[in-house]
Design a protein around this motif. Structure first.
Motif, short mmCIF file in Angstrom:
data_model
loop_
_atom_site.label_atom_id
_atom_site.label_comp_id
_atom_site.label_asym_id
_atom_site.label_seq_id
_atom_site.Cartn_x
_atom_site.Cartn_y
_atom_site.Cartn_z
N ASP A 141 -10.82 3.51 -2.29
CA ASP A 141 -9.99 2.38 -2.71
C ASP A 141 -8.65 2.30 -1.96
O ASP A 141 -7.69 1.72 -2.47
N ILE A 142 -8.61 2.90 -0.76
CA ILE A 142 -7.45 2.87 0.13
C ILE A 142 -6.29 3.69 -0.43
O ILE A 142 -5.90 4.68 0.15
N SER A 143 -5.75 3.28 -1.56
CA SER A 143 -4.69 4.08 -2.17
C SER A 143 -4.56 3.66 -3.62
O SER A 143 -5.02 2.61 -4.01
N ALA A 198 -2.41 2.54 -7.02
CA ALA A 198 -1.36 1.52 -7.18
C ALA A 198 0.04 2.12 -7.06
O ALA A 198 0.36 3.12 -7.70
N TYR A 213 0.83 -1.20 0.00
CA TYR A 213 0.00 0.00 0.00
C TYR A 213 0.86 1.24 0.00
O TYR A 213 1.83 1.33 0.75
N GLN A 214 0.50 2.20 -0.82
CA GLN A 214 1.04 3.54 -0.65
C GLN A 214 0.18 4.24 0.39
O GLN A 214 -0.92 3.81 0.69
N LYS A 215 0.69 5.34 0.91
CA LYS A 215 -0.18 6.18 1.73
C LYS A 215 -1.38 6.61 0.90
O LYS A 215 -1.28 6.77 -0.32
N SER A 216 -2.50 6.82 1.57
CA SER A 216 -3.71 7.21 0.85
C SER A 216 -3.51 8.50 0.07
O SER A 216 -4.10 8.70 -0.99
N TYR A 222 -9.57 6.96 1.26
CA TYR A 222 -9.40 5.67 1.92
C TYR A 222 -10.63 4.79 1.72
O TYR A 222 -10.53 3.62 1.35
#
Lengths: 478, 478
Positions: free
Chosen positions: B336-338, B340, B137-140, B333
């Protein structure tokens, strides 16, 4: 710079911390850091260890890299402090920075477990094969090749589906968001498990749903209470995690699964099944998805590939009831048009070549070991102080309960002081009230870290429970 | 199989059509197609030409590929017919399949313009550099490196922004969706340009907004009408495309830009500026974004990299007013959270190394040529029949109007019969009413296709306008 190789703290973390100190106290903006190889030689460690430390520094925003030129101290802009504030708030969302602490909070596998070389190969294969096609819009429903290979892959898990029912999305969170947009109108009622995944709650709240939480038992939802609720309330759907439930680790029993399907039929609602971890069974038997028993097209099945694989891929799919297909397609379009083509194509290749199956097998073995160590450490060092609510047989989570309804949020502070972090239970409830429960995840920690972390946690618990006992002003908040 | 090399239709399209016929009428599921090299030899054409035909066949779902083994006829499943129905409906959404027609409908650059080799290099560089970090994950808010290089890149365009105000998202459509979720509550009022981009309308409708459309003049929105509306209505925001507007090609005048900013301040609303094509100016001067004049943090600036670059990347960013930062982060967030990580990192590399700037420069030159040909063909062959509403000086669109309020939807049918497609005007209005306007885009057509396409369109127009004249039953629908 001195490393302590006897120290239980991983070397890359030691390097990270030492460099962080230097950057903060000694170095100036745009100063060059020593080359990775050079520093590795000086410290007598593997270059990969230094590289890992540099990566964290970069992700933390402390340095930036120029390919072929090295790493440099990032401009020390004034927002530095506001970033840490933000990180604090991101803890709430499970997005926690890698840090000095032993991290039982993160549900994200550590990056050294990723099959980078294989996936890089897949990417290069499809780029050579598809050229520019890999970078144009895919159809909103997803790349046909991938939809085909997903159908094949899940047939083995007892899930038979038509190609047209498979919708590709950018991760499970997007799947939940798209379902919320499609199914929830202002004030509509939906039911969730208590506790449940907070990302789902956020998506449902964003649609202004009326959310009802019903308690989990050790074999699944309290279905009697659920049916009582259904008798008086028309609901749109139940959101559920049937196996290795987040955060409790619970598996629904087959009896409850079948009864749930009957209820869905009788009271006419959908079930959104978020299958996050079903590959991670550690006993000899696979677990059954609800979808595999679904004869009447009641179950909307969400499967993320990224969760136990590589979360940064942002790739998942939904199996949809036929009557929702057109609407979902329009919602997906309005959400982000289509998911990235290259990722879909590379993952299709990775699936077709059997590499995914191989990787999941390895990961299951590895997590099984961690799971067993974690379970025995918890039983040996923690259960005299803290109750293990449920003994899972797969997944990544343990769900524990402080005695005498203590607040796990307060315990969190003590634990952080001791160098270990976890997810307090209030994150998983619809009203975020303080809770005596908390979740330990072993996704991001290795075997040494598990042993050390549980020991630290045990110390923290002893201190916290004593302090609370001594403190006559303490009043439970739940 | 016989090709007609004198035919104006591109060879790859001829091959595609011939193979499509064979697959439909002669071949069975899983039959193997001839290897690309072999067929290229037999037909005496370049292997890339055959490969392109095969790619379209695959994307159409007619064949599938196995790496190292070749191409095979896809299982002829029963949904084939329902897929074409769906394609028909996707026309509405601008997602049009590559087909036998000359495509003036698609706003997506054809894939042969993509800098695949350079971007592949960037991907491999960052994979070697970042390893597994590229797949977590990247930061959001987005990868810090990319946010940094975006800040640097846009400084040159007069947009000064703080790092913390930059939010990375998965394409412009997601940016619009996230803004809609954050700003619109049930029944809130928003204003759009008439005509406007249908994807934005879909996102606003999904939030149950009350949408008001105000007419575009040749120098931007009718601001008098807009202010009349503002006097009696509290709005959340105006959604606008200030340069090379979709679908009209219009640029707002600087006077109107400044007055708009004053209105935003006076009546307290946000302006969402979707900057889709400002790089594609063909006169000597750059165009000014509204954001570059925004002193009071009123403008939410959306910039997609993928539109004029490679849409399948799904990458864009938003520059946000400070007071929205926390809320947007939570919405991202829950969405889709973050985005790609690999894409963000590879694009960061691509930007930093100056490759993006180089590529955009080349594309501007290329599109400028197409634009000039298209403009002169329209003036020579079409304007005696159909009015060109506005003579743009950049972008990818021409906006035309049939005489006597004829319905461009009906004209569309005639044009398809003649082998050319475009976007009817009703797609760009809030009520989708039949409209005499239609949009021609030259994003996906080469210079030969432009000349041929306008000729075909001119024939179609002559026929359509005659037919309508003869048909006394014809009644205008608008």
């Amino acid at each position: 710079m001195n490393l302590n190789k006897e120290n239980s703290k991983a070397l890359y973390l030691q390097i990270f911390q030492l460099l962080k100190e230097q950057i903060k106290n000694e170095l100036k903006s745009d100063d060059k850091l020593p080359p990775i190889r050079k520093l590795a030689e000086d410290l007598n460690v593997n270059p990969a260890t230094v590289a890992r430390a540099y990566n964290i520094l970069e992700e933390e925003g402390l340095i930036y890299k120029k390919v072929g030129r090295g790493s440099f101290v990032a401009p020390k802009y004034s927002e530095q402090s506001s970033i840490s504030e933000k990180n604090k708030s991101m803890l709430k969302h499970g997005q926690i920075d890698l840090s000095e602490n032993i991290n039982f909070a993160s549900a994200v596998p550590s990056t050294d477990l990723f099959p980078v070389a294989d996936f890089k190969y897949a990417i290069n294969q499809v780029l050579d094969r598809d050229q520019g096609e890999a970078f144009t819009y895919q159809k909103s429903q997803g790349y046909l090749g991938l939809r085909n290979s997903i159908r094949g892959y899940f047939k083995e898990d007892g899930i038979n589906t038509d190609l047209k029912q498979i919708q590709i999305v950018s991760g499970a969170q997007q799947a939940i968001d798209i379902m919320a947009k499609t199914l929830i109108e202002y004030g509509d009622k939906v039911v969730v498990e208590d506790p449940t995944y907070f990302g789902a709650l956020q998506a449902f709240r964003s649609r202004r749903a009326n959310i009802k939480a019903i308690e989990m038992h050790k074999d699944g939802l309290n279905l009697d209470k659920f049916e009582d609720y259904l008798k008086n309330n028309k609901i749109k759907f139940l959101f559920t995690m049937q196996n290795f439930h987040n955060p409790t680790g619970i598996n629904w029993s087959k009896d409850k699964q079948l009864r749930l399907l009957e209820l869905a039929d009788k009271y006419n609602f959908y079930i959104i099944e978020d299958d996050l971890l079903s590959e991670l069974y550690y006993s000899t038997n696979k677990v059954d998805s609800l979808k595999s028993f679904d004869k009447k097209d009641r179950v909307i099945y969400i499967k993320s590939f990224s969760k136990v694989f590589m979360p940064g891929l942002r790739l998942a799919f939904i199996i949809l009831p036929e009557n929702l297909l057109t609407e979902i397609l329009e919602t997906k379009y309005a959400t982000d048009i289509s998911s990235a083509g290259l990722t879909q194509r590379a993952f299709d290749y990775y699936l077709r070549e059997g590499l995914f199956k191989k990787h999941i097998h390895l990961k299951r073995e590895l997590f099984k070991k961690r799971f067993e160590i974690m379970a025995s450490e918890i039983e040996n060092k923690l259960t005299d102080l803290i109750e293990l609510s449920y003994r899972p047989n797969g997944g990544l989570y343990f769900w524990l309960k402080l005695p005498e309804v203590k607040n796990s949020n307060a315990f969190y502070e003590t634990a952080v002081d001791r160098g270990v972090v976890f997810s307090p239970g209030n994150l998983f409830s619809i009203d975020q009230k303080p809770s005596p429960y908390f979740r330990l995840s072993f996704a991001a920690v290795n075997e040494q870290e598990i042993a050390l972390g549980i020991k630290l946690l045990s110390n923290a618990a002893r201190r916290f429970l004593n302090d609370s006992k001594d403190n006559s002003n303490y009043s439970p908040l739940l």
